[in-house]
Design a protein around this motif. Structure first.
Motif, PDB file in Angstrom:
ATOM      1  N   GLU A 146       0.827  -1.206   0.000  1.00 47.60           N
ATOM      2  CA  GLU A 146       0.000   0.000   0.000  1.00 47.60           C
ATOM      3  C   GLU A 146       0.864   1.259   0.000  1.00 47.60           C
ATOM      4  OE1 GLU A 146      -3.969   1.736   0.059  1.00 47.60           O
ATOM      5  OE2 GLU A 146      -2.956  -0.043  -0.700  1.00 47.60           O
ATOM      6  N   LEU A 147       1.975   1.241   0.719  1.00 52.12           N
ATOM      7  CA  LEU A 147       2.902   2.378   0.671  1.00 52.12           C
ATOM      8  C   LEU A 147       3.405   2.599  -0.748  1.00 52.12           C
ATOM      9  CD1 LEU A 147       4.972   1.698   3.903  1.00 52.12           C
ATOM     10  CD2 LEU A 147       3.783   3.832   3.400  1.00 52.12           C
ATOM     11  N   SER A 148       3.742   1.527  -1.429  1.00 50.80           N
ATOM     12  CA  SER A 148       4.211   1.644  -2.808  1.00 50.80           C
ATOM     13  C   SER A 148       3.118   2.212  -3.705  1.00 50.80           C
ATOM     14  CB  SER A 148       4.660   0.269  -3.322  1.00 50.80           C
ATOM     15  OG  SER A 148       5.182   0.364  -4.627  1.00 50.80           O
ATOM     16  N   ARG A 149       1.875   1.758  -3.528  1.00 50.48           N
ATOM     17  CA  ARG A 149       0.769   2.280  -4.349  1.00 50.48           C
ATOM     18  C   ARG A 149       0.566   3.778  -4.123  1.00 50.48           C
ATOM     19  NH1 ARG A 149      -1.930  -2.399  -2.153  1.00 50.48           N
ATOM     20  NH2 ARG A 149      -1.732  -4.148  -3.621  1.00 50.48           N
ATOM     21  N   ILE A 150       0.618   4.193  -2.867  1.00 47.86           N
ATOM     22  CA  ILE A 150       0.386   5.604  -2.544  1.00 47.86           C
ATOM     23  C   ILE A 150       1.410   6.496  -3.240  1.00 47.86           C
ATOM     24  CG2 ILE A 150       0.565   7.297  -0.663  1.00 47.86           C
ATOM     25  CD1 ILE A 150      -0.733   5.098   1.151  1.00 47.86           C
ATOM     26  N   PHE A 151       2.693   6.158  -3.103  1.00 46.98           N
ATOM     27  CA  PHE A 151       3.732   7.022  -3.666  1.00 46.98           C
ATOM     28  C   PHE A 151       3.810   6.902  -5.188  1.00 46.98           C
ATOM     29  CE2 PHE A 151       5.454   6.744   0.775  1.00 46.98           C
ATOM     30  CZ  PHE A 151       5.209   8.072   1.078  1.00 46.98           C
ATOM     31  N   ASN A 152       3.499   5.730  -5.744  1.00 49.89           N
ATOM     32  CA  ASN A 152       3.449   5.615  -7.204  1.00 49.89           C
ATOM     33  C   ASN A 152       2.285   6.393  -7.784  1.00 49.89           C
ATOM     34  OD1 ASN A 152       5.616   3.854  -8.327  1.00 49.89           O
ATOM     35  ND2 ASN A 152       4.875   2.434  -6.780  1.00 49.89           N
ATOM     36  N   GLN A 153       1.164   6.417  -7.085  1.00 53.22           N
ATOM     37  CA  GLN A 153       0.034   7.245  -7.514  1.00 53.22           C
ATOM     38  C   GLN A 153       0.444   8.708  -7.553  1.00 53.22           C
ATOM     39  OE1 GLN A 153      -3.236   6.488  -8.400  1.00 53.22           O
ATOM     40  NE2 GLN A 153      -3.718   8.658  -8.641  1.00 53.22           N
ATOM     41  N   MET A 154       1.139   9.153  -6.516  1.00 53.16           N
ATOM     42  CA  MET A 154       1.589  10.548  -6.467  1.00 53.16           C
ATOM     43  C   MET A 154       2.493  10.884  -7.648  1.00 53.16           C
ATOM     44  SD  MET A 154       2.550  11.344  -2.495  1.00 53.16           S
ATOM     45  CE  MET A 154       1.288  11.660  -1.263  1.00 53.16           C
ATOM     46  N   VAL A 155       3.481  10.034  -7.911  1.00 48.59           N
ATOM     47  CA  VAL A 155       4.512  10.351  -8.907  1.00 48.59           C
ATOM     48  C   VAL A 155       3.994  10.169 -10.319  1.00 48.59           C
ATOM     49  CG1 VAL A 155       6.761   9.632  -9.825  1.00 48.59           C
ATOM     50  CG2 VAL A 155       6.435   9.856  -7.361  1.00 48.59           C
ATOM     51  N   PHE A 156       3.445   8.990 -10.629  1.00 46.81           N
ATOM     52  CA  PHE A 156       3.167   8.639 -12.015  1.00 46.81           C
ATOM     53  C   PHE A 156       1.793   9.085 -12.508  1.00 46.81           C
ATOM     54  CE2 PHE A 156       6.355   5.461 -10.682  1.00 46.81           C
ATOM     55  CZ  PHE A 156       7.332   5.746 -11.616  1.00 46.81           C
ATOM     56  N   ILE A 157       0.846   9.273 -11.599  1.00 46.91           N
ATOM     57  CA  ILE A 157      -0.506   9.646 -12.028  1.00 46.91           C
ATOM     58  C   ILE A 157      -0.820  11.102 -11.668  1.00 46.91           C
ATOM     59  CG2 ILE A 157      -2.944   9.032 -11.972  1.00 46.91           C
ATOM     60  CD1 ILE A 157      -1.052   6.857 -13.120  1.00 46.91           C
ATOM     61  N   ASN A 158      -0.640  11.462 -10.381  1.00 41.96           N
ATOM     62  CA  ASN A 158      -0.955  12.831  -9.960  1.00 41.96           C
ATOM     63  C   ASN A 158       0.080  13.843 -10.418  1.00 41.96           C
ATOM     64  OD1 ASN A 158      -3.019  11.511  -8.647  1.00 41.96           O
ATOM     65  ND2 ASN A 158      -2.243  11.852  -6.585  1.00 41.96           N
ATOM     66  N   GLY A 159       1.350  13.417 -10.497  1.00 39.46           N
ATOM     67  CA  GLY A 159       2.407  14.373 -10.826  1.00 39.46           C
ATOM     68  C   GLY A 159       2.606  15.406  -9.723  1.00 39.46           C
ATOM     69  N   TRP A 160       2.341  15.009  -8.506  1.00 40.40           N
ATOM     70  CA  TRP A 160       2.413  15.910  -7.325  1.00 40.40           C
ATOM     71  C   TRP A 160       2.752  15.032  -6.120  1.00 40.40           C
ATOM     72  CZ3 TRP A 160       2.380  20.662  -5.280  1.00 40.40           C
ATOM     73  CH2 TRP A 160       1.869  20.854  -4.009  1.00 40.40           C
ATOM     74  N   PHE A 161       3.941  15.198  -5.552  1.00 39.13           N
ATOM     75  CA  PHE A 161       4.376  14.205  -4.576  1.00 39.13           C
ATOM     76  C   PHE A 161       5.077  14.825  -3.374  1.00 39.13           C
ATOM     77  CE2 PHE A 161       7.885  14.798  -7.509  1.00 39.13           C
ATOM     78  CZ  PHE A 161       9.021  14.773  -6.718  1.00 39.13           C
ATOM     79  N   HIS A 162       4.939  14.135  -2.257  1.00 36.06           N
ATOM     80  CA  HIS A 162       5.567  14.476  -0.978  1.00 36.06           C
ATOM     81  C   HIS A 162       7.076  14.295  -1.122  1.00 36.06           C
ATOM     82  CE1 HIS A 162       6.602  14.189   3.283  1.00 36.06           C
ATOM     83  NE2 HIS A 162       5.365  14.492   3.621  1.00 36.06           N
ATOM     84  N   ALA A 163       7.842  15.342  -0.813  1.00 35.08           N
ATOM     85  CA  ALA A 163       9.287  15.312  -1.100  1.00 35.08           C
ATOM     86  C   ALA A 163      10.153  15.174   0.151  1.00 35.08           C
ATOM     87  CB  ALA A 163       9.691  16.581  -1.857  1.00 35.08           C
TER      88      ALA A 163
END
Length: 443
Positions: A153-170
């Motif tokens: 689930e952690l991997s899904r959350i951060f992959n959603q941010m990077v590859f789909i949303n284009g907006w991620f926690h840095a």
């Protein structure tokens, strides 16, 4: 805030529950509602000292560049100048948290963002969340939370941010992540929620960079071939400004491994046999072929750092060339890999790469679909060639996506069997308590 603590809060614990470089967090209870809250307070006089700190950093890095030109870190000072003021304004953090909530509102996820009740530049009053660290195996076992599902689930959350949303926690690290049993009314598909804290620093990825990064990952995951090798180098240049000379170092940073098959050998100016003796481990053709890292591979990495002339300088050169937002994405890669290891998961070490592959595949299809629909609208008609390209792209997406799902299903079944074996062995040697601990990775 213009008021004494006693007028704002019914209770205020003077002992902070967390302290970091910019702020500390206290638990309090609001006077008007009685609601328990977390109060994030910026350290006194921080702004004036930060100006001095940044000047000192710039001077120090300037002298390092002067005396050791190969070790160029002035970009680090530039990055501080850009991002530190954002992190010191808590209204900016509140806006980031609100945007992240919006980004995930239509997605079935275990992610939970604490609501912000009040924000000023130096004070943030938030919903108080009680939970444990995501890598606390004892807490997970006591809460009956499956550590494999947490890692995925952690991997899904951060992959959603990077590859789909284009907006991620840095600023991802275990201290900014909590886990708790899912409360009543939670939209989590599991019996837990992952709480993401500290939203002071986010980056965005424009569509072109996001899609090229997706294609780069897909080329790393694909089996080695001349065309795959060419794609890897092509997208490394588009994503990270990395030419053929630095490609092997960049690939190692992405994968966390020594090198994939053909990485060094195909390079112009690759090291001679004396500089880089033949490997005693088998290199993977692609990331899906990767076996757990062996001592031989780790030794090969250490030998390369020691013996290969200019390798450390190449590492610094990569850090200087790669766009800052891409470096932040690499931090996310490291976090998911680290937590998968720390959680002592029973699935394959490449399981989280399959999740990345799924999100990359969807991101590329999403971009192709949007591009082709826009072309059809611009032309005012649906040509056979565009229609054919649309269905070709759609079929390629479906075939790749469900191929990955099939492999995931097999790996998850193997992971459940490994858990069952651990439980059975624990039961045989130490009874039900031993079975519970063994299945939780505690014995």
């Amino acid at each position: 805030m213009g008021l004494p603590i006693s007028e704002l809060f019914e209770e205020f614990d003077p002992e902070p529950i967390g302290v970091a470089s910019l702020a500390q967090v206290h638990v309090a209870r609001l006077r008007d509602s009685g609601k328990q809250v977390a109060v994030k307070l910026q350290h006194p006089h921080l702004a004036e000292f930060c100006d001095i700190d940044m000047e000192m950093v710039e001077v120090a890095l300037g002298w390092i560049k002067h005396w050791f030109p190969d070790f160029e870190f002035t970009w680090l000072a530039e990055e501080m100048r850009t991002n530190l003021p954002k992190e010191m304004d808590f209204t900016h953090e509140a806006n980031n948290a609100a945007r992240t909530i919006r980004e995930f509102q239509d997605i079935t996820t275990s992610l939970y963002i604490p609501s912000v009740l009040t924000s000023t530049k130096r004070v943030l009053i938030m919903e108080y969340i009680k939970g444990g660290r995501v890598d606390d195996l004892v807490y997970l076992a006591d809460s009956n939370i499956d550590r494999n599902k947490v890692a995925l689930e952690l991997s899904r959350i951060f992959n959603q941010m990077v590859f789909i949303n284009g907006w991620f926690h840095a600023d991802p690290h275990p201290g900014n992540l909590l886990i708790r049993p899912a409360p009543m009314g939670s939209k989590s598909p599991y019996n837990f929620e992952i709480v993401l804290l500290d939203h002071g620093l986010y980056f965005d990825l424009d569509t072109e960079l996001r899609v090229n990064y997706s294609k780069f990952w897909l080329s790393l995951i694909a089996p080695a071939s001349p065309s795959t090798s060419a794609d890897r180098r092509k997208y490394a240049e588009l994503v990270g400004n990395i030419g053929p000379d630095l490609y092997p170092v960049f690939e190692a940073a992405i994968t966390g491994r020594a090198a994939l098959e053909g990485t060094w050998e195909d390079d112009v100016g690759s090291p001679s046999e004396s500089e880089n003796p033949p490997s005693t481990f088998k290199r993977a053709s692609g990331m899906i072929d990767m076996m757990p890292q062996t001592e031989e591979e780790m030794e090969a990495i250490r030998n390369a750092v020691i013996n290969r002339e200019g390798l450390l300088v190449s590492v610094f050169d990569v850090l200087r060339r790669v766009p800052r937002r891409v470096l932040m994405v690499l931090k996310l890669n490291d976090l998911t890999r680290h937590l998968d290891h720390a959680l002592m998961t029973t699935h394959s070490n490449i399981r989280i790469f399959l999740i990345t592959a799924k999100y990359c595949t969807f991101a590329v299809w999403q971009n192709d679909r949007r591009r082709l629909i826009d072309l059809m609208r611009d032309q005012g008609l649906i040509s056979l060639s565009l229609l054919s390209e649309y269905f070709t792209s759609w079929w390629r997406f479906k075939k790749n996506y469900y191929g990955i799902v099939f492999v995931e299903t097999i790996m998850d079944a193997q992971a459940r069997l490994a858990l069952l074996r651990a439980w059975t062995q624990g039961l045989w040697s130490r009874g039900f308590e031993g079975a519970h601990k063994a299945a939780a990775g505690l014995a």
